[in-house]
Design a protein around this motif. Structure first.
Motif, PDB file in Angstrom:
ATOM      1  N   ARG A 301       0.836  -1.204   0.000  1.00  0.00           N
ATOM      2  CA  ARG A 301       0.000   0.000   0.000  1.00  0.00           C
ATOM      3  C   ARG A 301       0.875   1.261   0.000  1.00  0.00           C
ATOM      4  O   ARG A 301       0.640   2.207  -0.754  1.00  0.00           O
ATOM      5  N   GLY A 302       1.916   1.259   0.852  1.00  0.00           N
ATOM      6  CA  GLY A 302       2.767   2.431   0.927  1.00  0.00           C
ATOM      7  C   GLY A 302       3.588   2.659  -0.334  1.00  0.00           C
ATOM      8  O   GLY A 302       3.917   3.799  -0.660  1.00  0.00           O
ATOM      9  N   THR A 303       3.937   1.588  -1.049  1.00  0.00           N
ATOM     10  CA  THR A 303       4.772   1.717  -2.243  1.00  0.00           C
ATOM     11  C   THR A 303       3.961   2.029  -3.493  1.00  0.00           C
ATOM     12  O   THR A 303       4.356   2.864  -4.312  1.00  0.00           O
ATOM     13  N   THR A 304       2.828   1.363  -3.651  1.00  0.00           N
ATOM     14  CA  THR A 304       2.035   1.532  -4.873  1.00  0.00           C
ATOM     15  C   THR A 304       0.959   2.590  -4.734  1.00  0.00           C
ATOM     16  O   THR A 304       0.433   3.062  -5.741  1.00  0.00           O
ATOM     17  N   GLY A 305       0.613   2.934  -3.479  1.00  0.00           N
ATOM     18  CA  GLY A 305      -0.477   3.877  -3.275  1.00  0.00           C
ATOM     19  C   GLY A 305      -1.840   3.250  -3.405  1.00  0.00           C
ATOM     20  O   GLY A 305      -2.846   3.956  -3.434  1.00  0.00           O
ATOM     21  N   GLN A 306      -1.901   1.926  -3.497  1.00  0.00           N
ATOM     22  CA  GLN A 306      -3.183   1.239  -3.659  1.00  0.00           C
ATOM     23  C   GLN A 306      -3.295   0.126  -2.630  1.00  0.00           C
ATOM     24  O   GLN A 306      -2.294  -0.492  -2.245  1.00  0.00           O
ATOM     25  N   ALA A 307      -4.513  -0.117  -2.212  1.00  0.00           N
ATOM     26  CA  ALA A 307      -4.761  -1.149  -1.205  1.00  0.00           C
ATOM     27  C   ALA A 307      -4.727  -2.536  -1.834  1.00  0.00           C
ATOM     28  O   ALA A 307      -5.043  -2.723  -3.010  1.00  0.00           O
ATOM     29  N   VAL A 308      -4.361  -3.521  -1.037  1.00  0.00           N
ATOM     30  CA  VAL A 308      -4.359  -4.920  -1.462  1.00  0.00           C
ATOM     31  C   VAL A 308      -5.771  -5.472  -1.308  1.00  0.00           C
ATOM     32  O   VAL A 308      -6.440  -5.232  -0.292  1.00  0.00           O
ATOM     33  N   SER A 309      -6.231  -6.206  -2.298  1.00  0.00           N
ATOM     34  CA  SER A 309      -7.583  -6.749  -2.252  1.00  0.00           C
ATOM     35  C   SER A 309      -7.698  -7.803  -1.154  1.00  0.00           C
ATOM     36  O   SER A 309      -6.698  -8.378  -0.692  1.00  0.00           O
ATOM     37  N   ASP A 310      -8.927  -8.082  -0.740  1.00  0.00           N
ATOM     38  CA  ASP A 310      -9.158  -9.091   0.295  1.00  0.00           C
ATOM     39  C   ASP A 310      -8.680 -10.464  -0.154  1.00  0.00           C
ATOM     40  O   ASP A 310      -8.136 -11.250   0.647  1.00  0.00           O
TER      41      ASP A 310
END
Length: 789
Positions: A301-310
């Motif tokens: 999340r911190g590197t890509t700026g996107q959350a990981v899916s469930d």
């Protein structure tokens, strides 16, 4: 703070400092005070200012930090949270609402830090630390509640309004390994008693960090130390102290203890890297918590700026990751799904297919004792993970055997069956590291064991295979001029096997062709206390080996004839045979056939003339006849295989007690002489094929007469090699010659009486290539002459 600021003379003060001070309000909000500290910090390093001005800026900076530390952060943050809640409820724009909520999450994060005593006011103003605080706060916010609407756009970190107010030079997001190390450290220290020891005065906590990359990050990167409370003296030792540095390191730790300041000491292994005073003073000794799935999700999340899916979060659960895995898989420019796919592939063992090196214990044949030990180990590991003490686990063994008998293959099969990560190393590999002197060799050895400990953490376990372990010879036999080097290497290996910190979770297996050479201290219980001899597979085991390596090929074929042609084959030779047969069929452009296996197995016979092959069969038949007549109840195997200078052999099945009477010794000599006697009787001439037999029977005779006291001479026993004994003792030479002549005459008479049986056995050998004791007995008892050649 504001009252103090009004008394200052701001004439000639840098504009940034003056603006920050003028912005102070009467309530002295913590963010305003931190802004003053930041402005003074920047001014204090400006070389264009006079020295007196820079010293003044340093004084003002320190004062602002002190005020920020005692200005009541919790109350300020709570008030800010209430205001931000109101603002968020009144904001309709999703992006603006998200900005407000992230700021509110940051304030909430500060409140928790203040309550735990971990808030670092002295460094909180730094842009990179503020960025980390916002990132961690935002993760907490998203995990705790679904506040952000699904329609809220997700900007890239460098353009994200959540990071407004940061310097343009600050990289948006921490490096993945740094971020992971910060999360590991924070989680490790967040246990009862440890936080109190680090916040209170004089507590000493030792932290083992087995992963070298993580330790380097914690040593050199300030952002990785977010979980360390303010005021803690953090010491990092990445290797044992050299001899001339040991006293200096000891004094350093004594000085830290005298200051009554909390100490956190990091090292790969406290028992070997830290001085004795640190070990004795420690209130707690911990091992850094391994990187878990939640850590990886936060780093992505911190590197890509996107959350990981469930779904991807579920894939990360239960796996263990190293810092190198995180660095390799989590990279800018990738989406979370790709990062997860890469890192899962790195840490997930490849399912066993049964081909080549990829076997399980169930598919491993020819190593019954080793397989039984491996299955017991898997059961021990399950009990250990359920709470049993590590001492109950069979955590070390030595595998001995001829080359190709499957020592390394067993370790790989054990790793496949148990799910343990496998590290393969050796002293040669350690010596080939760096400049190849003693220091680098020992450092490489420690790093290998440290990597194994890192992989074993979290009760996962790790398998470490040390190849050619017989290089650690018995120290009592080392007498050459390099003895000091050898002794230090062996002692270091012993320390790694059973050091002060132990090796919980690490199973060590050593391989060797000669276990007797290994230092006894290595073979004692608690280290590599179990010695397993890897023998040659019997015929049934060879059939099973062929079946495993053939896979779906030749499902209904009878593989026994092939197994008969592979007597004394190792597992490696069986594997090579199958691959050679596949290659033969592939070159012919057709599927694999049984004849391909038979032809490859008998390839050595194809170049042997028929007359020579028959002589070899007669020779082995003589041995088999004499062995059967000496002990009809004992099973035997006689084989005709022309390869590597050996035409065949007779193997007496069953263990040898090692204690012979004179009658038993003479019986062995007759069996050894029977091959030459059969050639003379059946073929009218002897050959050089009896060379090894004559060497063997001479050795038995010399030991029988000169060492065992079973001759007519005195009971004096002198242990010498046969050549020396015969050359220096004429009487022994005469007695040995007379004994062998007498036994050879008796053997010739026996073969002459059973010449028909010898021929029948030879004819059967030419066809079947392998006969067991029962088949030999039937051929001996069979009536009628055999076909003469």
């Amino acid at each position: 703070m504001a009252a103090w600021a009004r008394t200052l003379d701001l004439a000639g003060v840098p504009d940034g400092v003056r603006c920050a001070i003028e912005a102070l309000t009467d309530d002295g909000h913590v963010l305003q005070i931190v802004a003053v500290a930041q402005a003074c910090e920047l001014a204090s390093v400006d070389r264009a200012l006079p020295v007196e001005s820079r010293e003044t800026m340093t004084e003002w900076r320190d004062r602002a930090r002190l005020v920020a530390a005692i200005a009541g952060h919790r109350q300020c943050a709570l008030a800010a949270m209430h205001t931000l809640d109101v603002d968020a409820g009144a904001t309709e724009d999703p992006v603006q609402r998200r900005q407000v909520l992230c700021t509110r999450a940051e304030a909430s994060h500060i409140v928790r830090q203040v309550e735990l005593g971990t808030y670092d006011a002295a460094n909180a103003w730094r842009p990179e630390n503020r960025l980390l605080s916002r990132q961690m706060a935002w993760v907490d916010l998203v995990d705790e509640a679904t506040i952000v609407t699904a329609t809220a756009p997700r900007a890239e970190p460098e353009f994200d309004v959540c990071f407004d107010g940061l310097d343009d030079n600050v990289v948006s997001g921490l490096p993945p390994v740094t971020h992971a190390a910060a999360l590991q450290l924070q989680r490790t220290l967040d246990v009862p008693g440890v936080s109190e020891a680090l916040v209170g005065g004089g507590g000493v906590v030792l932290l083992d960090v087995p992963d070298a990359l993580t330790l380097a990050v914690l040593k050199d990167t300030a952002d990785a130390k977010r979980g360390v409370p303010f005021g803690v003296e953090m010491l990092v030792e990445d290797a044992p102290a050299k001899h001339h540095e040991a006293a200096k390191r000891e004094r350093q730790y004594v000085a830290c203890l005298r200051r009554e300041q909390p100490v956190l000491a990091l090292s790969p292994d406290a028992g070997t890297c830290l001085p004795a005073v640190a070990l004795r003073a420690a209130d707690h000794r911990l091992t850094l918590s391994p990187i878990c799935g939640a850590d990886v999700a936060a780093v992505i999340r911190g590197t890509t700026g996107q959350a990981v899916s469930d779904a991807d979060r579920a894939r990360l659960e239960g796996l263990a990751f190293s810092a190198a895995d995180v660095a390799a898989a989590v990279r800018p420019g990738r989406d979370p799904a790709r990062c997860v796919e890469h890192i899962v592939r790195l840490v997930t063992p490849t399912p066993a297919s049964g081909r080549g090196r990829d076997l399980t214990l169930d598919q491993l044949h020819g190593a019954r004792e080793a397989v039984e030990w491996g299955r017991g180990l898997i059961a021990d590991l399950a009990a250990w993970r359920s709470g049993e003490h590590w001492a109950t686990v069979r955590n070390g063994a030595i595998l001995g055997g001829l080359p190709g008998t499957g020592k390394t293959l067993f370790a790989q099969a054990l790793a496949n069956s148990s799910g343990l990560p496998l590290i393969i190393s050796s002293l040669m590999e350690w010596q080939g590291t760096g400049e190849a002197h003693l220091g680098t060799t020992l450092r490489a050895m420690r790093e290998t064991f440290a990597r194994a400990k890192a992989l074993a953490s979290g009760q996962r376990g790790c398998l470490l295979l040390v190849d050619e372990v017989d290089v650690f010879v018995d120290r009592r036999t080392v007498q050459h001029r390099h003895a000091d080097y050898v002794l230090q290497v062996i002692n270091s290996f012993l320390e790694q096997l059973d050091g002060a910190a132990g090796r919980e979770g690490v199973i060590v297996i050593g391989t060797t062709n000669d276990p007797d050479r290994i230092d006894p201290a290595i073979r004692r219980p608690g280290r590599l206390g179990k010695t397993i001899q890897m023998g040659l597979p019997d015929v049934e085991e060879r059939v099973a080996m062929l079946r495993v390596r053939l896979g779906d090929d030749l499902r209904d074929a009878d593989l026994l004839p092939v197994a008969y042609r592979t007597e004394r084959h190792t597992g490696a030779m069986i594997e090579a045979l199958v691959e050679d047969a596949r290659r033969r069929a592939r070159h012919a452009g057709r599927p694999l056939a049984l004849d391909d296996l038979l032809d490859v197995a008998g390839a050595g016979d194809a170049d042997t003339p028929e007359a020579t092959l028959y002589r070899l069969a007669v020779h082995e038949s003589g041995h088999a006849l004499q062995a059967h007549l000496s002990d009809p109840d004992r099973d035997l195997i006689v084989t005709l295989q022309s390869r590597e200078g050996v035409g065949g052999w007779v193997e007496l099945v069953g263990g040898d007690s090692g204690v012979w009477t004179r009658a038993e010794a003479e019986a062995r000599i007759r069996i050894g002489l029977a091959g030459r006697a059969a050639e003379e009787i059946i073929l009218d001439s002897a050959s050089s094929g009896a060379r090894q037999d004559l060497l063997t029977v001479t050795r038995i005779a010399v030991r029988m007469l000169g060492e065992w006291g079973l001759g007519e001479r005195s009971l004096i026993a002198v242990e010498r090699d046969p050549v020396t004994a015969l050359a220096t003792d004429p009487r022994l030479q005469a007695e040995t010659s007379a004994l062998l002549d007498r036994l050879y005459a008796e053997t010739r008479d026996t073969v002459r009486r059973h010449a028909g049986a010898v021929r029948r056995i030879a004819e059967a050998l030419l066809v079947e290539r392998r006969l067991d004791g029962a088949r030999v007995a039937r051929l001996v008892a069979e009536a009628g002459p055999a076909r003469r050649r």
